[in-house]
Every structure is written in structure tokens, then in C-alpha cells.
Design an enzyme around this catalytic site. Structure first.
Site, PDB file in Angstrom:
ATOM      1  N   GLY B  95       0.834  -1.197   0.000  1.00  0.00           N
ATOM      2  CA  GLY B  95       0.000   0.000   0.000  1.00  0.00           C
ATOM      3  C   GLY B  95       0.867   1.245   0.000  1.00  0.00           C
ATOM      4  CE  LYS B  96      -2.712   6.535   0.812  1.00  0.00           C
ATOM      5  NZ  LYS B  96      -3.826   6.311   1.765  1.00  0.00           N
ATOM      6  CE1 TYR B  97       1.816   1.643   6.452  1.00  0.00           C
ATOM      7  CE2 TYR B  97       3.967   1.288   7.437  1.00  0.00           C
ATOM      8  CZ  TYR B  97       2.626   1.602   7.560  1.00  0.00           C
ATOM      9  OH  TYR B  97       2.116   1.875   8.816  1.00  0.00           O
ATOM     10  CG  ASP B 182       8.401  -2.883  11.275  1.00  0.00           C
ATOM     11  OD1 ASP B 182       7.741  -2.258  12.124  1.00  0.00           O
ATOM     12  OD2 ASP B 182       8.170  -4.072  10.954  1.00  0.00           O
ATOM     13  CG  ASP B 184       7.176   1.908   9.673  1.00  0.00           C
ATOM     14  OD1 ASP B 184       6.129   2.118  10.301  1.00  0.00           O
ATOM     15  OD2 ASP B 184       7.979   0.985   9.970  1.00  0.00           O
ATOM     16  CG  HIS B 204       9.019  -2.004  21.935  1.00  0.00           C
ATOM     17  ND1 HIS B 204       8.777  -0.671  22.151  1.00  0.00           N
ATOM     18  CD2 HIS B 204       8.160  -2.399  20.957  1.00  0.00           C
ATOM     19  CE1 HIS B 204       7.810  -0.257  21.336  1.00  0.00           C
ATOM     20  NE2 HIS B 204       7.412  -1.286  20.604  1.00  0.00           N
ATOM     21  CD  GLU B 274       5.704  -5.315  19.275  1.00  0.00           C
ATOM     22  OE1 GLU B 274       6.432  -4.686  18.486  1.00  0.00           O
ATOM     23  OE2 GLU B 274       4.957  -4.778  20.113  1.00  0.00           O
TER      24      GLU B 274
END
Lengths: 394, 325
Positions: B95-97, B182, B184, B204, B274
Site C-alpha cells: 500500500g502506501k508504505y 520494518d 517505515d 522495544h 509482535e
């Protein structure tokens, strides 16, 4: 180079075997049925020649199929068992060895800052610059570590050398080991001595055993200590590959005072010598003569490791012992004996084959040394002795 | 004569049958992993901050925790460069990623395993929108087309299955290590061979100083990702994990299976895969942990313990980039 996922997949072979098996079963049944019918028909009044021919052909065909599938089965069975055996050993090796990371060879001549054992704030450093843990009290959880390793059903071989007057140290060594060393794990002591009759009776816990191996005496303590590498190498070749997962080679003139457990397990283990953990690398008592195979130049060196403790997976300790023994032989041929005998060669080995885990001086202390701030617990320590009294030569 | 013949055949058959049964029964179970412990182990929560220096550099099971200052890059590089390794690296841009791909790849070429052989595997539903990025020597990119999905949660969760298949079908004998990152995100500092290990998790960035009871584990016992409040070592980020092919294969396979079981029970874990990753790492301890330097909140955010930001989330408008809220 890439990982061998395929080794553990004998699926195809199994499928072939099963197909072959059923084929054989069916062919044999068919053979016996048709054979049965042939004989029946023959016995009957008028043999129907066409039926007879058909049955006989079917009979022969089924016999051929049965024989062929039998041969196939035997062949597949043989290759699958040998592959299975290899796979089993590989898989078993995979289980233990693969628990540890890959080996850590580094090139000669690489220059970098000497790693410190005690940081500028006085606190101990729990990891080496190549990311091997340094085991100090407080950096590991004994309950967690024990539970991880207990599931692996491992055997820890432990070699000690007690020649000449050094047999006097055996009783304390073994008794204190039974209290502190890998308690709850399977341990097999291999005791090398020139006087088997001097070995004391020590009650061993469950799953613990002792094997006494007789070796020739020697007149020089340097000789005794040098020959340990060779004996260790041979013991691994002849016995330990089949009998143990991990092996530790320990000095005998020592005693356990605190826990020594599964936190010390890893691929290749060295211990930091208690006398040099705050010394600059130029002052380490490495062998400094370039003629020796144990030579380390002043600009190099991570830690000074104690020769009193070597450990790890059987095959990695084998490599270390073998290399050291070869280097020792080369030096002997040139009539050169390294400054601290096999400890010098071990330090050379560990410089270029980084240990995957380093034990702090808690794991090798010296009784005559006063306690220091950093070493909060003494686990294993060399007892005070009169060298003149125990050594065969000065 | 007939009886004898049949009898002989039967005996022969019986012998061979028993032999084969014996052969068939020598099984090898390559069971290296612990997927479900038969007992519950309780122990004190490990801390990231309190240790023998300003941060803990080893976990309680002696896995190193990588922070700036506790490893020597030259030494590490020299050890691993000798091993002629290939590091596969997977990213998903659907998609927009896809808009994040350029910065990711360009910054990776600057900072990620520089000097090593790296093969990126980019999963996308729009192969035509993959930008041209100049790759260094020994670096390559493969684009894999995947179907679009309507929910970002589904996109996230389906990664496990795609990774499992990628390892099985493509990577065996082509790569030594794999990292799943990932998209992004962006690299700002070195990410190198110090991160290599059998099974690697990243702590994290929002939970490294939280008590385990506040970790956002899945807390419903009905889910396979369930972790009770008194258990847990660290909260690991789903945005980055890696290791040897075999170990990551086992991880992705297990997570994929657990995700499917949950889906069949109509339950979606609170943080999707996750949550399942965290369950896996609780039972199969990572052999190496990366500090939040390796997965940070934002390049402009600071924290006392983070001396260098190596890899971080890039700011974005979630409402705008996600296919669904």
C-alpha cells in the site's frame, strides 16, 4: 557456508522406503496367491492352458517385482540407517554445538585498544569486545541457567593430572567438587596419575563417576604440565567424543569454595588469570621471544588467561589442545620452552581463537592472594603449597 | 508341498517385515527448541538499566546485550568478514508504505552491514513503485510481489508466513543469516556484525525501563500469545528480529502456527505478531539481544542510555498511511 537445513529432512527417503515396502508386501502376497492358484489349477482335471499361462506369467511377474522391491528396500534401508546414524550424530551435535555460536577466529596483527576487565567506575565489565560474556557473580541467574542446561541431558568430562606428590591434593579437590562443581549434572572425572594406588576413596554423588588413567612419571614439573595437552588431545580422540558433550581441564592443586555451574558452559572457555586482570597488556607474561610458537608481540593481547582452566565443547577443546601440542612440539624441536609452558601456548591460541565465554577470576583464584573489591566470591582457588616440597624439581 | 511353500513364504515375509519395522523405528528427532515448557519457571525480572555498569550488557542467561561501548567494531568485523557470510534482509512495503523504501535502502547502504554481502528481499503489492537505489558491491535486491491486504494488522501478521516460505524455498544454501525489519524506518548509525547470532531479538524502545507487569504482552489466556503478569524477560520489538536461517525458520513457523490457531478461535493478539514473537522469545531465549539503539522511537527523541541511534522509526501520519484505522 550456508546452513544445512536439508540434512535433517530425510522425508523423501522415508517416503521411498514406505512405497517400496508396500509394493513388496503387495507383490509377495500376489505372488503367493497366484502361485497358490497355479498349483491348484495344475492339480485340477483339465488345465486351461490360457488361464494357466496367464497365472504363470502373473506369478513370475509378481516374483520379479517382489525381488526388485526387496532389493530396493534393502538398499534404502541401509542408506537410510547410515544417513540416520550420521543425521543422528549430526543432529545431536547440532543440539549441543549449535547451542553455541560460530567460532571466533581473528587475524594476527590486528591492533585495537586493550579490553579492560574493571571499568573506569570500578565496576566489572561483563562482556568482551567481541561480545563474549564474562561471567561474574550478578551477571547471570543460576536458576534460569540451570534449567536451560538441565534439559539438554549433558555430560561434562573433567580432567585432572595428579603426578608425583600432587596426589596429595586429590581428596580436597574431589570432595569440594562434589559440593560445588556442576551439582545436579552428569560429571565424569578422568584422573591421570602415575600412582593409581594413591587415589583416595571419595564418595561421589549420583550420576558422577571417576576413571583413573595411569601415566608414566616424570622428573620435571615443566614436563608434566606440558604433556597435559597431548594427554587431553588423546583422551578426547579415544574416549570423550563418544562419552561427553563438554570437557573441562582443571589443575588439581586447587579447591572449590563456591558454585561452579552451567553458567561456565560454552563453545570455548578461558578463565582470566587472577594475577593479571588489571595489568596492561605489555606486562602480561606472554612468551616474548619471536622464535617460540607462543610469541605474542607487545602491542597485542586481550587478557592473560590461566592455564589452570580450559573448557568447552569436546571438539573445540580438542582443536585447542591439538594446536597447543603441535606448537609445543615445534618449540621442543628447537629446544625452546615457553615462559609459562603450555599456559603461554594457550594464551596464543586464545588470542586468535577468541573464547566464546570468559570466566572471571572468581573461577581461578589463588589462596595466598588477599580478596579484592571486584571479586565478590571465590569459586575455585589454588591452595597454598610449598613448591619446594611438592615439585619433583625446582 | 503347497503348504510348505506357503509356509516358507509366510516366514520369509515375517522376517523381512520385522526387519523393516526395526529400521523404521530408528527415528531422529532434531528437536532443539523448547516450544512449550512443561513447568512454569519464576524468577526475578531482569533489568536493562541496573547492572554492573550503567546498563546491563548480558541477560540472565548470558546472552550479550549490544550497546555502544561494549563491543569493538574493528575486531568484530575482522572476525566475521573471514566467514564469507551472506545476510538476507526482508522488508514488507504494501500500500502506501512503498514511500518508505527509498530512505530505508539508501540509509541501509550507508550503515547496514557495510562491507558484507547483503541480499534484500522486498515484498510489495506494487513492484512498479520500487525506486531505483544504487547498491554497493556485493549487495542485491529482489522484489517479490504479494497480494494487497485491506487491514494493516493482516499485513503485519502475514509476514510470518511469507518469511517461513521464503526461508524454505529460497534462502536455504543462499544465506547464512536473516534479518526481518520494518520498512517505515531509517538507519542513522552502524548496524553491523555485532548483531549476528543464532537468534537475535531487539528490546522495544518504549519498554526498556518498564516493569514486566506493564509490558504490553497478550494477557488473555485464550490466546496462544498469552503471557501471565509475573512472567517475561524483556518486551521485544516486532520491528526487528533475526538470526540463523534455521532458528528464524523455527520462529516464523511457530508464530505462524500460533497466529492461525488464534484466528481459528477468532482472537487477534493485542499487538498482532509482535505478541506472538514475545511469547516465542520467552520460551526460546535469544542468543543475543540488541539494545534500543537498534530500534529507536524517533531520531529527535533522546534518552540517557541511548548514546547513538542506529535504526529508528520515521515519523508518519498513521491515519494517512494505513489502509484502515
Amino acid at each position: 557456508m550456508a546452513s544445512d537445513l536439508s540434512v535433517c529432512h530425510l522425508g523423501l527417503l522415508h517416503i521411498l522406503m514406505k512405497v517400496n515396502f508396500y509394493l513388496f508386501f503387495l507383490a509377495l502376497t500376489g505372488f503367493s496367491l497366484t502361485g497358490h492358484s497355479v498349483l491348484r489349477v495344475t492339480k485340477d482335471t483339465k488345465p486351461n492352458s490360457e488361464m494357466m499361462k496367464f497365472l504363470q506369467n502373473a506369478n513370475t511377474l509378481l516374483l520379479v517385482v517382489a525381488v526388485v522391491s526387496l532389493t530396493g528396500l534393502i538398499f534404502l534401508g541401509y542408506s537410510s540407517t547410515s544417513l540416520r546414524y550420521k543425521e543422528k550424530r549430526f543432529c545431536l551435535n547440532l543440539t549441543k554445538e549449535h547451542q553455541e555460536n560460530s567460532n571466533l577466529q581473528s587475524p594476527q596483527g590486528l591492533s585495537y585498544k586493550q579490553p579492560s576487565v574493571v571499568g573506569p567506575d570500578g565496576k566489572v565489565v561483563p562482556v568482551t569486545p567481541w561480545l563474549s560474556p564474562i561471567v561474574w557473580e550478578g551477571t547471570f541467574d543460576p536458576l534460569l541457567i540451570d534449567s536451560i542446561y538441565r534439559q539438554q541431558n549433558i555430560t561434562i568430562a573433567t580432567t585432572v593430572f595428579a603426578l608425583g606428590k600432587y596426589t596429595q591434593f586429590l581428596k580436597d579437590f574431589l570432595e569440594s567438587a562434589e559440593q560445588n562443581y556442576f551439582v545436579g549434572f552428569r560429571v565424569h572425572y578422568y584422573l591421570f596419575t602415575d600412582q593409581p594406588e594413591q587415589v583416595p576413596e571419595v564418595k561421589l554423588g549420583e550420576e558422577r563417576q571417576l576413571t583413573v588413567l595411569k601415566v608414566p612419571s616424570s622428573n620435571r614439573w615443566q614436563e608434566i604440565t606440558l604433556r597435559r595437552m597431548e594427554k587431553l588431545e588423546k583422551l578426547i580422540e579415544s574416549r570423550l567424543v563418544n562419552e561427553a558433550d563438554y570437557v573441562f581441564s582443571l589443575d588439581v592443586d586447587t579447591k572449590f569454595y563456591g558454585r561452579w555451574g552451567a553458567e561456565s558452559l560454552g563453545r570455548l572457555i578461558g578463565v582470566i588469570h587472577p594475577g593479571y586482570y588489571q595489568t596492561a597488556r605489555e606486562q602480561f607474561p606472554y612468551e616474548r621471544r619471536p622464535e617460540s610458537q607462543a610469541f605474542i608481540p607487545y602491542a597485542e593481547g586481550d587478557y592473560y588467561y590461566g592455564g589452570a582452566v580450559i573448557g568447552g565443547l569436546v571438539k573445540d577443546v580438542y582443536e585447542a589442545a591439538k594446536t597447543c601440542r603441535e606448537q609445543l612440539d615445534i618449540d621442543a624441536a628447537k629446544s625452546i620452552e615457553a615462559a609459562w609452558q603450555e599456559e603461554s601456548h594457550l594464551n596464543k591460541y586464545f588470542l586468535y581463537n577468541k573464547p566464546s565465554k570468559v570466566l572471571s577470576p572468581e573461577y581461578l583464584w589463588q589462596d595466598f592472594k588477599p580478596h579484592t573489591n571486584e571479586v565478590k566470591i571465590i569459586r575455585f582457588s589454588q591452595v597454598i603449597k610449598n613448591y619446594a616440597a611438592v615439585r619433583p624439581n625446582p | 508341498m503347497m503348504v510348505r511353500q506357503n509356509f516358507l513364504i509366510a516366514v520369509l515375509f515375517g522376517m523381512i517385515l520385522s526387519g523393516l519395522i526395526y529400521l523404521n523405528n530408528i527415528q531422529c528427532s532434531c528437536n532443539q527448541q523448547i516450544t512449550e515448557q512443561g513447568f512454569k519457571l519464576l524468577y526475578n525480572q531482569p533489568s536493562v538499566l541496573v547492572g554492573r555498569t550503567d546498563v546491563a550488557s548480558v541477560s540472565p542467561w548470558s546472552a550479550p546485550i549490544i550497546w555502544e561501548g561494549n563491543f569493538d567494531s574493528t575486531l568484530i568485523d575482522s572476525i566475521y568478514k573471514q566467514q564469507n557470510l551472506t545476510i538476507a534482509t526482508t522488508v514488507f512495503a504494501l500500500g502506501k508504505y512503498t514511500r518508505f523504501v527509498k530512505d530505508f535502502l539508501e540509509s541501509a547502504e550507508q550503515h547496514y552491514f557495510v562491507g558484507f554481502r547483503v541480499h534484500y528481499y522486498l515484498f510489495t503489492d506494487q513492484p512498479e513503485s520500487v525506486p531505483e537505489v544504487k547498491m554497493g558491491e556485493n549487495r542485491s535486491l529482489t522484489v517479490q510481489k504479494v497480494p494487497s491486504l485491506n487491514r494493516w494488522q493482516d499485513i503485519s501478521m502475514s509476514r510470518m508466513e511469507k518469511l517461513e516460505n521464503l526461508i524454505e524455498n529460497e534462502l536455504v544454501s543462499k544465506a547464512d543469516y536473516i534479518f526481518c525489519l520494518d520498512i517505515d524506518t531509517k538507519f542513522y548509525g552502524r548496524w553491523g556484525a555485532e548483531t549476528l547470532g543464532r537468534l537475535v531479538g531487539v528490546i522495544h524502545p518504549w519498554f526498556f525501563d518498564a516493569p514486566r507487569s506493564q509490558f504490553t504482552y497478550e494477557r488473555r489466556p485464550e490466546s496462544k500469545a498469552y503471557i501471565p503478569a509475573e512472567e517475561g524477560d524483556y518486551y521485544y520489538a516486532g520491528a526487528a528480529f533475526g538470526g540463523s536461517l534455521e532458528d528464524v525458520h523455527h520462529l516464523t513457523k511457530t508464530c505462524r502456527e500460533q497466529l492461525n490457531i488464534d484466528a481459528a478461535n477468532s482472537i487477534e493478539a493485542v499487538w498482532q505478531e509482535e505478541s506472538h514473537l514475545n511469547k516465542y522469545f520467552l520460551l526460546n531465549k535469544p542468543s543475543k539481544l540488541l539494545s534500543p539503539e537498534y530500534m529507536w522511537r524517533d531520531i529527535n527523541e533522546k534518552a540517557a542510555q541511548i548514546k547513538i541511534v542506529r535504526f529508528t522509526n520515521v515519523p508518519k501520519n498513521y491515519a494517512e498511511v494505513r489502509p484502515n484505522p
